[in-house]
Motif scaffolding. Structure first.
Motif, PDB file in Angstrom:
ATOM      1  N   MET A 193      29.121   2.030 -20.832  1.00  0.00           N
ATOM      2  CA  MET A 193      30.144   2.411 -21.950  1.00  0.00           C
ATOM      3  C   MET A 193      31.204   3.639 -21.594  1.00  0.00           C
ATOM      4  SD  MET A 193      27.754   2.130 -25.223  1.00  0.00           S
ATOM      5  CE  MET A 193      29.189   2.486 -26.554  1.00  0.00           C
ATOM      6  N   HIS A 194      32.381   3.390 -22.267  1.00  0.00           N
ATOM      7  CA  HIS A 194      33.250   4.294 -21.936  1.00  0.00           C
ATOM      8  C   HIS A 194      33.413   5.213 -23.353  1.00  0.00           C
ATOM      9  CE1 HIS A 194      34.765   2.527 -18.148  1.00  0.00           C
ATOM     10  NE2 HIS A 194      34.445   1.459 -18.840  1.00  0.00           N
ATOM     11  N   ALA A 195      34.069   6.306 -23.295  1.00  0.00           N
ATOM     12  CA  ALA A 195      34.234   7.270 -24.343  1.00  0.00           C
ATOM     13  C   ALA A 195      35.073   6.641 -25.371  1.00  0.00           C
ATOM     14  CB  ALA A 195      35.119   8.590 -24.033  1.00  0.00           C
ATOM     15  N   SER A 196      35.803   5.513 -25.003  1.00  0.00           N
ATOM     16  CA  SER A 196      36.630   4.717 -26.337  1.00  0.00           C
ATOM     17  C   SER A 196      35.988   3.434 -26.484  1.00  0.00           C
ATOM     18  CB  SER A 196      37.946   4.368 -25.460  1.00  0.00           C
ATOM     19  OG  SER A 196      37.689   3.361 -24.225  1.00  0.00           O
ATOM     20  N   SER A 197      34.548   3.497 -26.487  1.00  0.00           N
ATOM     21  CA  SER A 197      33.843   2.338 -26.645  1.00  0.00           C
ATOM     22  C   SER A 197      33.208   2.513 -27.906  1.00  0.00           C
ATOM     23  CB  SER A 197      32.551   1.820 -25.819  1.00  0.00           C
ATOM     24  OG  SER A 197      33.411   1.611 -24.360  1.00  0.00           O
ATOM     25  N   LEU A 198      33.701   3.065 -29.014  1.00  0.00           N
ATOM     26  CA  LEU A 198      33.330   3.517 -30.114  1.00  0.00           C
ATOM     27  C   LEU A 198      33.486   2.249 -31.165  1.00  0.00           C
ATOM     28  CD1 LEU A 198      32.073   5.930 -32.098  1.00  0.00           C
ATOM     29  CD2 LEU A 198      34.274   6.422 -32.491  1.00  0.00           C
ATOM     30  N   ARG A 199      32.269   2.147 -31.762  1.00  0.00           N
ATOM     31  CA  ARG A 199      32.144   0.958 -32.752  1.00  0.00           C
ATOM     32  C   ARG A 199      31.268   1.556 -34.157  1.00  0.00           C
ATOM     33  NH1 ARG A 199      34.850  -0.613 -29.256  1.00  0.00           N
ATOM     34  NH2 ARG A 199      34.528  -2.576 -27.954  1.00  0.00           N
ATOM     35  N   HIS A 200      31.898   0.690 -35.247  1.00  0.00           N
ATOM     36  CA  HIS A 200      31.103   1.233 -36.352  1.00  0.00           C
ATOM     37  C   HIS A 200      29.678   1.137 -36.420  1.00  0.00           C
ATOM     38  CE1 HIS A 200      29.752   0.683 -40.661  1.00  0.00           C
ATOM     39  NE2 HIS A 200      30.846   1.430 -40.898  1.00  0.00           N
ATOM     40  N   LYS A 201      29.076   0.332 -35.753  1.00  0.00           N
ATOM     41  CA  LYS A 201      27.508   0.305 -35.589  1.00  0.00           C
ATOM     42  C   LYS A 201      26.888   1.529 -34.860  1.00  0.00           C
ATOM     43  CE  LYS A 201      27.315  -2.285 -31.196  1.00  0.00           C
ATOM     44  NZ  LYS A 201      26.986  -3.419 -30.528  1.00  0.00           N
ATOM     45  N   HIS A 202      27.802   2.054 -33.977  1.00  0.00           N
ATOM     46  CA  HIS A 202      27.390   3.491 -33.471  1.00  0.00           C
ATOM     47  C   HIS A 202      27.360   4.444 -34.416  1.00  0.00           C
ATOM     48  CE1 HIS A 202      29.369   1.250 -29.586  1.00  0.00           C
ATOM     49  NE2 HIS A 202      28.072   1.017 -29.735  1.00  0.00           N
ATOM     50  N   ILE A 203      28.452   4.677 -35.070  1.00  0.00           N
ATOM     51  CA  ILE A 203      28.447   5.756 -36.115  1.00  0.00           C
ATOM     52  C   ILE A 203      27.411   5.463 -37.081  1.00  0.00           C
ATOM     53  CG2 ILE A 203      29.873   6.394 -37.912  1.00  0.00           C
ATOM     54  CD1 ILE A 203      32.412   5.465 -36.600  1.00  0.00           C
ATOM     55  N   THR A 204      27.085   4.388 -37.509  1.00  0.00           N
ATOM     56  CA  THR A 204      25.885   4.108 -38.503  1.00  0.00           C
ATOM     57  C   THR A 204      24.662   4.608 -38.004  1.00  0.00           C
ATOM     58  OG1 THR A 204      27.044   2.261 -39.580  1.00  0.00           O
ATOM     59  CG2 THR A 204      24.864   2.420 -39.901  1.00  0.00           C
ATOM     60  N   ALA A 205      24.398   4.011 -36.879  1.00  0.00           N
ATOM     61  CA  ALA A 205      23.259   4.403 -35.997  1.00  0.00           C
ATOM     62  C   ALA A 205      23.030   5.828 -35.828  1.00  0.00           C
ATOM     63  CB  ALA A 205      23.018   3.779 -34.576  1.00  0.00           C
ATOM     64  N   VAL A 211      40.542   8.526 -29.429  1.00  0.00           N
ATOM     65  CA  VAL A 211      40.695   7.335 -28.726  1.00  0.00           C
ATOM     66  C   VAL A 211      41.152   6.131 -29.612  1.00  0.00           C
ATOM     67  CG1 VAL A 211      38.204   7.696 -27.609  1.00  0.00           C
ATOM     68  CG2 VAL A 211      38.122   6.825 -29.772  1.00  0.00           C
ATOM     69  N   GLY A 212      41.999   6.638 -30.752  1.00  0.00           N
ATOM     70  CA  GLY A 212      42.697   5.879 -31.400  1.00  0.00           C
ATOM     71  C   GLY A 212      42.064   4.739 -32.427  1.00  0.00           C
ATOM     72  N   LYS A 213      40.718   5.279 -32.832  1.00  0.00           N
ATOM     73  CA  LYS A 213      39.919   4.366 -33.586  1.00  0.00           C
ATOM     74  C   LYS A 213      39.531   5.033 -35.028  1.00  0.00           C
ATOM     75  CE  LYS A 213      38.201   1.610 -29.946  1.00  0.00           C
ATOM     76  NZ  LYS A 213      36.935   0.992 -29.163  1.00  0.00           N
ATOM     77  N   THR A 214      40.704   5.678 -35.527  1.00  0.00           N
ATOM     78  CA  THR A 214      40.177   6.274 -36.818  1.00  0.00           C
ATOM     79  C   THR A 214      39.940   5.400 -38.130  1.00  0.00           C
ATOM     80  OG1 THR A 214      42.628   6.345 -37.439  1.00  0.00           O
ATOM     81  CG2 THR A 214      41.615   8.404 -36.478  1.00  0.00           C
ATOM     82  N   HIS A 215      40.466   3.978 -37.789  1.00  0.00           N
ATOM     83  CA  HIS A 215      40.137   2.976 -38.817  1.00  0.00           C
ATOM     84  C   HIS A 215      38.662   2.615 -38.921  1.00  0.00           C
ATOM     85  CE1 HIS A 215      40.624   1.002 -34.962  1.00  0.00           C
ATOM     86  NE2 HIS A 215      39.842  -0.160 -35.394  1.00  0.00           N
TER      87      HIS A 215
END
Length: 242
Positions: free
Chosen positions: A1-13, A42-46
């Motif tokens: 995974m890269h630093a930009s590979s942020l997903r909602h599931k990662h935040i929740t976990a 990483v442009g994923k504030t949404h």
């Protein structure tokens, strides 16, 4: 995974993991600030919900009353003296007072399922027992055994007054102060573990907002925590738990 590979599931976990570890709401708020910074870069504030309560983190309107501290590994690494570092780790893990953590002798204290503190270590000369309830506590005790052997966390060539001065010096050098907040953090984590909900000082409900059964549990747990902290008075828990 890269630093930009942020997903909602990662935040929740991550949030679920941090809550399970007993981190205080204040600490969780700081962690969420870090994630929001990451998401912005990483442009994923949404992906981030604007409210921390959405993730099960209590609000921070309790902050002026919350004195709980929890040191991360980076803070421990700033303490350059091994004896002092071990003492501070014990303060955080078991809610020990400073003197208790310095005079701690693992060969005497470790009773497998609990630690026992000598009266000569404690405030008021009252011995007490504290349960070993977490794997991390057992792991720490094993490390203290290996480090101190049959001795205490005072170097063999030193007296308590010498080690106290050394403790104060290295704590100051590490940029830390007033570590009594570690006892507050211990009390809050124990309360959460024993009841299943946060105490008022940690953003939880007030006593009047609990159900009758929850109020009974609250009082039982407060008395238990008071004894673990060496007070034996349920009223004193208001200082730690609200």
């Amino acid at each position: 995974m890269h630093a930009s590979s942020l997903r909602h599931k990662h935040i929740t976990a991550l949030v679920e993991h941090w809550i399970a570890n007993g981190n205080t709401p204040g600490t969780l708020q700081n962690y969420m600030s870090d994630i929001r910074w990451w998401a912005e870069k990483v442009g994923k504030t949404h992906l981030m919900h604007p409210s921390n309560e959405h993730y099960g983190i209590p609000s921070r309107d309790h902050t002026p009353r919350d004195k709980a501290q929890f040191l991360g590994e980076d803070a421990f690494l700033r303490i350059k003296n091994d004896y002092v570092r071990m003492s501070v780790r014990l303060q955080q893990a078991f809610g020990l007072r400073r003197e208790e953590s310095i005079k701690f002798r693992p060969s005497y204290a470790d009773q497998v399922h609990f630690i026992q503190l000598k009266g000569s270590w404690t405030k008021g000369g009252r011995p007490r027992d504290i349960p070993i309830a977490e794997p991390s506590q057992r792991e720490l005790l094993d490390q203290v055994h290996e480090f101190a052997g049959s001795g205490s966390l005072i170097p063999p060539e030193s007296l308590y007054k010498h080690q106290l001065r050394r403790y104060e010096h290295h704590i100051g050098k590490a940029g830390l102060n007033n570590l009594h907040g570690l006892r507050h953090g211990y009390a809050q984590r124990r309360y959460l573990r024993l009841t299943g909900w946060y105490p008022p000082s940690g953003g939880g409900l007030k006593f009047s907002e609990l159900t009758k059964r929850q109020q009974e549990i609250d009082q039982e747990v407060r008395l238990k925590i008071s004894r673990e902290l060496g007070h034996n008075r349920i009223e004193i828990t208001r200082v730690y738990l609200g």
